[in-house]
Write an enzyme that holds these catalytic residues in place. Sequence first.
Site, short mmCIF file in Angstrom:
data_model
loop_
_atom_site.label_atom_id
_atom_site.label_comp_id
_atom_site.label_asym_id
_atom_site.label_seq_id
_atom_site.Cartn_x
_atom_site.Cartn_y
_atom_site.Cartn_z
N CYS A 118 41.40 -26.69 24.08
CA CYS A 118 40.32 -25.65 24.01
C CYS A 118 39.78 -24.99 25.20
O CYS A 118 39.54 -23.94 25.55
CB CYS A 118 39.53 -25.75 22.89
SG CYS A 118 38.26 -24.49 22.76
N CYS B 7 30.43 -24.24 18.31
CA CYS B 7 29.67 -24.39 19.71
C CYS B 7 28.40 -25.13 19.62
O CYS B 7 28.11 -26.26 20.14
CB CYS B 7 29.39 -23.34 20.60
SG CYS B 7 30.94 -22.25 21.01
#
Length: 139
Positions: free
Chosen positions: A33, A103
């Site tokens: 990612c 996040c």
Amino acid sequence: MYNEKVMEHFQNPRNVGEIEEPDGIGEVGNMSCGDIMRITLKIDENEVIEDIKFKTFGCAAAIATTSMVTELVKGKTIDEALQVSNKDVADELGGLPKEKLHCSNLAADAIHKAINNYRGLDDGKPDENDHEHEHDHEH
């Protein structure tokens, strides 16, 4: 997409860097990612987080959430820091877009991992399965 507080932390992140000879290291993320967070801690004899630094490779939300989590835990005991959740981080930033909430998970996980590393319970390195299920977002 991001509110002013998120943009402010992204553009002027707090506590950036790395502590030499840290007491705890927490690294989380996913190489495929690209979101990688590394937090280093200096912990005093009373188990208070004396200093904290981070390096994050990721999107604006990843940088802002890590900056915020360092502010939330600096000066707290490690037990207090373990209570900081991903929701606390997102709330302190005034919210994150739904597709960026993962996040804040990474930021809280990095703190917890660094504390567990300090306690000798974790090697401080990313787990193989860290957040594989949460990477359906775009950067």
